[in-house]
Design a protein around this motif. Structure first.
Motif, PDB file in Angstrom:
ATOM      1  N   GLY A 152       0.787  -1.235   0.000  1.00 42.84           N
ATOM      2  CA  GLY A 152       0.000   0.000   0.000  1.00 42.84           C
ATOM      3  C   GLY A 152       0.811   1.273   0.000  1.00 42.84           C
ATOM      4  N   ALA A 153       2.129   1.170  -0.117  1.00 42.94           N
ATOM      5  CA  ALA A 153       2.985   2.363  -0.118  1.00 42.94           C
ATOM      6  C   ALA A 153       2.629   3.286  -1.272  1.00 42.94           C
ATOM      7  CB  ALA A 153       4.450   1.948  -0.225  1.00 42.94           C
ATOM      8  N   GLU A 154       2.685   4.587  -1.023  1.00 49.11           N
ATOM      9  CA  GLU A 154       2.417   5.563  -2.077  1.00 49.11           C
ATOM     10  C   GLU A 154       3.654   5.720  -2.959  1.00 49.11           C
ATOM     11  OE1 GLU A 154       0.940   9.274  -0.749  1.00 49.11           O
ATOM     12  OE2 GLU A 154      -0.757   8.408   0.354  1.00 49.11           O
ATOM     13  N   LEU A 155       3.415   5.845  -4.271  1.00 46.50           N
ATOM     14  CA  LEU A 155       4.496   6.045  -5.232  1.00 46.50           C
ATOM     15  C   LEU A 155       4.230   7.314  -6.030  1.00 46.50           C
ATOM     16  CD1 LEU A 155       4.856   2.423  -6.709  1.00 46.50           C
ATOM     17  CD2 LEU A 155       6.330   3.501  -4.994  1.00 46.50           C
ATOM     18  N   SER A 156       5.287   8.024  -6.358  1.00 47.13           N
ATOM     19  CA  SER A 156       5.165   9.206  -7.208  1.00 47.13           C
ATOM     20  C   SER A 156       5.246   8.847  -8.686  1.00 47.13           C
ATOM     21  CB  SER A 156       6.273  10.209  -6.875  1.00 47.13           C
ATOM     22  OG  SER A 156       6.202  10.619  -5.528  1.00 47.13           O
ATOM     23  N   PHE A 157       5.814   7.676  -8.983  1.00 49.17           N
ATOM     24  CA  PHE A 157       6.011   7.224 -10.351  1.00 49.17           C
ATOM     25  C   PHE A 157       5.411   5.828 -10.517  1.00 49.17           C
ATOM     26  CE2 PHE A 157       8.955  10.676 -10.044  1.00 49.17           C
ATOM     27  CZ  PHE A 157       9.038  11.197 -11.336  1.00 49.17           C
ATOM     28  N   PRO A 158       5.314   5.335 -11.749  1.00 49.88           N
ATOM     29  CA  PRO A 158       4.581   4.091 -11.999  1.00 49.88           C
ATOM     30  C   PRO A 158       5.244   2.823 -11.465  1.00 49.88           C
ATOM     31  CG  PRO A 158       4.685   5.455 -13.982  1.00 49.88           C
ATOM     32  CD  PRO A 158       5.647   6.048 -12.983  1.00 49.88           C
ATOM     33  N   VAL A 159       4.455   1.741 -11.582  1.00 50.23           N
ATOM     34  CA  VAL A 159       4.941   0.370 -11.402  1.00 50.23           C
ATOM     35  C   VAL A 159       5.216  -0.165 -12.802  1.00 50.23           C
ATOM     36  CG1 VAL A 159       4.362  -1.962 -10.658  1.00 50.23           C
ATOM     37  CG2 VAL A 159       3.649   0.004  -9.276  1.00 50.23           C
ATOM     38  N   VAL A 160       6.453  -0.563 -13.064  1.00 46.61           N
ATOM     39  CA  VAL A 160       6.891  -0.845 -14.431  1.00 46.61           C
ATOM     40  C   VAL A 160       7.009  -2.347 -14.686  1.00 46.61           C
ATOM     41  CG1 VAL A 160       8.686  -0.423 -16.143  1.00 46.61           C
ATOM     42  CG2 VAL A 160       8.166   1.323 -14.423  1.00 46.61           C
ATOM     43  N   TYR A 161       6.486  -2.750 -15.836  1.00 50.04           N
ATOM     44  CA  TYR A 161       6.591  -4.121 -16.325  1.00 50.04           C
ATOM     45  C   TYR A 161       7.780  -4.191 -17.278  1.00 50.04           C
ATOM     46  CZ  TYR A 161       5.140  -8.473 -18.688  1.00 50.04           C
ATOM     47  OH  TYR A 161       5.065  -9.752 -19.220  1.00 50.04           O
ATOM     48  N   ASP A 162       8.804  -4.916 -16.881  1.00 50.90           N
ATOM     49  CA  ASP A 162      10.047  -5.027 -17.654  1.00 50.90           C
ATOM     50  C   ASP A 162      10.215  -6.479 -18.088  1.00 50.90           C
ATOM     51  OD1 ASP A 162      12.629  -5.179 -18.615  1.00 50.90           O
ATOM     52  OD2 ASP A 162      13.604  -4.656 -16.720  1.00 50.90           O
ATOM     53  N   HIS A 163       9.866  -6.770 -19.337  1.00 48.06           N
ATOM     54  CA  HIS A 163       9.976  -8.131 -19.868  1.00 48.06           C
ATOM     55  C   HIS A 163      10.941  -8.107 -21.043  1.00 48.06           C
ATOM     56  CE1 HIS A 163       8.979 -12.004 -21.634  1.00 48.06           C
ATOM     57  NE2 HIS A 163       8.232 -12.284 -20.588  1.00 48.06           N
ATOM     58  N   GLU A 164      12.095  -8.724 -20.886  1.00 49.35           N
ATOM     59  CA  GLU A 164      13.124  -8.710 -21.916  1.00 49.35           C
ATOM     60  C   GLU A 164      13.967  -9.976 -21.790  1.00 49.35           C
ATOM     61  OE1 GLU A 164      16.386  -5.876 -21.018  1.00 49.35           O
ATOM     62  OE2 GLU A 164      15.173  -5.305 -19.274  1.00 49.35           O
ATOM     63  N   PRO A 165      14.651 -10.380 -22.861  1.00 49.84           N
ATOM     64  CA  PRO A 165      15.516 -11.561 -22.772  1.00 49.84           C
ATOM     65  C   PRO A 165      16.751 -11.280 -21.933  1.00 49.84           C
ATOM     66  CG  PRO A 165      15.736 -10.513 -24.914  1.00 49.84           C
ATOM     67  CD  PRO A 165      14.610  -9.809 -24.215  1.00 49.84           C
ATOM     68  N   VAL A 166      17.323 -12.350 -21.377  1.00 50.99           N
ATOM     69  CA  VAL A 166      18.558 -12.235 -20.602  1.00 50.99           C
ATOM     70  C   VAL A 166      19.712 -12.656 -21.492  1.00 50.99           C
ATOM     71  CG1 VAL A 166      19.818 -13.011 -18.569  1.00 50.99           C
ATOM     72  CG2 VAL A 166      17.332 -12.705 -18.455  1.00 50.99           C
ATOM     73  N   SER A 167      20.670 -11.776 -21.653  1.00 53.26           N
ATOM     74  CA  SER A 167      21.800 -12.040 -22.543  1.00 53.26           C
ATOM     75  C   SER A 167      22.604 -13.261 -22.080  1.00 53.26           C
ATOM     76  CB  SER A 167      22.713 -10.813 -22.591  1.00 53.26           C
ATOM     77  OG  SER A 167      23.834 -11.046 -23.404  1.00 53.26           O
ATOM     78  N   GLY A 168      22.933 -14.110 -23.043  1.00 53.25           N
ATOM     79  CA  GLY A 168      23.835 -15.222 -22.762  1.00 53.25           C
ATOM     80  C   GLY A 168      23.185 -16.505 -22.308  1.00 53.25           C
ATOM     81  N   ILE A 169      21.856 -16.502 -22.107  1.00 54.85           N
ATOM     82  CA  ILE A 169      21.185 -17.721 -21.690  1.00 54.85           C
ATOM     83  C   ILE A 169      19.918 -17.918 -22.529  1.00 54.85           C
ATOM     84  CG2 ILE A 169      21.993 -17.457 -19.309  1.00 54.85           C
ATOM     85  CD1 ILE A 169      19.099 -16.775 -18.569  1.00 54.85           C
ATOM     86  N   GLU A 170      19.419 -19.154 -22.537  1.00 57.10           N
ATOM     87  CA  GLU A 170      18.148 -19.430 -23.187  1.00 57.10           C
ATOM     88  C   GLU A 170      17.064 -19.344 -22.131  1.00 57.10           C
ATOM     89  OE1 GLU A 170      15.865 -22.947 -25.727  1.00 57.10           O
ATOM     90  OE2 GLU A 170      18.060 -22.944 -25.566  1.00 57.10           O
TER      91      GLU A 170
END
Length: 266
Positions: A152-170
């Motif tokens: 329930g903490a207040e935030l001044s900026f968004p909650v971000v969804y970061d979906h990307e591949p990880v380099s060097g692994i499958e």
């Protein structure tokens, strides 16, 4: 209005072509589909300036940008008072991540320390979660994890969804289709939004191209592109992450650098 008119004209032209093809002995004229209008950025990049490796953006002689960073446990312990004194206006803190191979969810080791330290130093905050969800149910699980950790903490900026591949692994999510990636992003963002927080999407040009952004209309984009003097993304974004090797007082390691563009009505 212009885009809608173009689509209507295109539909009418196609209908005419099919009608002509249906006539005996008539192959019909070739119909060229009108090109979509070229993308026009909402920003005038002539107002972008760089000094001491940091970007600022101005319009009409007025600064219309904020300087920010994003951090995780990889930055170790941070002196947030020193960060604040180094002209950093905002920060995104990694709240957690899902493992790219085994799929377990983890709380970032320095999340609570970073949130408390930045807040005490008066730095406005957002959070991000590094997703490796392969189903909408897993994306919702990640969102629920974020909401539980926030408490329930207040935030001044968004909650971000970061979906990307990880380099060097499958990674477990590497072979997802565009439709699957989009469904996962939608599931995460809807869960976050329903809890009263503002969602946001993070990615570089490849990551954003993997999403059907028409399904994510109204959700701001945080765009990552390094080593350029002007961002080249052909879509709207509100934050540009322009470097991963920034130097900021109070942080012993290289750190990601960001610029937030302030809309005229803000």
């Amino acid at each position: 209005m212009h885009r809608t008119s173009t689509r209507l004209l295109c539909a009418a032209a196609c209908a005419l072509a099919f009608a002509l093809l249906a006539l005996p002995g008539c192959s019909g004229p070739e119909v060229e589909r009108p090109e979509e209008p070229a993308y026009v950025s909402p920003y005038d990049w002539s107002g972008l300036a760089k000094e001491n490796s940091r970007f600022t953006y101005s319009e009409g002689g007025k600064i219309r940008s904020l300087a920010g960073i994003d951090v995780s446990e990889h930055q170790g312990s941070i002196d947030w008072n020193a960060v604040a004194s180094d002209d950093i206006d905002f920060a995104f803190v990694r709240i957690g991540n899902r493992g790219a191979t085994e799929g377990s969810i983890y709380l970032d080791k320095h999340y609570e320390e970073n949130m408390a330290g930045a807040a005490k130093a008066g730095i406005p905050l957002g959070v991000y979660f590094f997703s490796q969800a392969i189903t909408p149910e897993e994306a919702e699980e990640e969102a629920d994890f974020v909401l539980s950790a926030l408490g329930g903490a207040e935030l001044s900026f968004p909650v971000v969804y970061d979906h990307e591949p990880v380099s060097g692994i499958e990674g477990r999510a590497d072979k997802l289709s565009r439709a699957e990636r989009t469904e996962n992003a939608v599931a995460f963002c809807e869960r976050i939004s329903a809890a009263g927080y503002e969602p946001m999407i993070y990615g570089n040009k490849r990551d954003i191209a993997w999403l059907d952004m028409s399904r994510l209309e109204g959700i701001d984009v945080w765009f990552a592109e390094y080593g350029v003097e002007t961002p080249s993304g052909q879509f709207d974004f509100t934050i540009w992450q322009y470097a991963s090797d920034g130097t900021v007082a109070g942080i012993a390691t290289p750190v990601d650098m960001n610029i937030l563009f302030i809309a005229e009505d803000q």
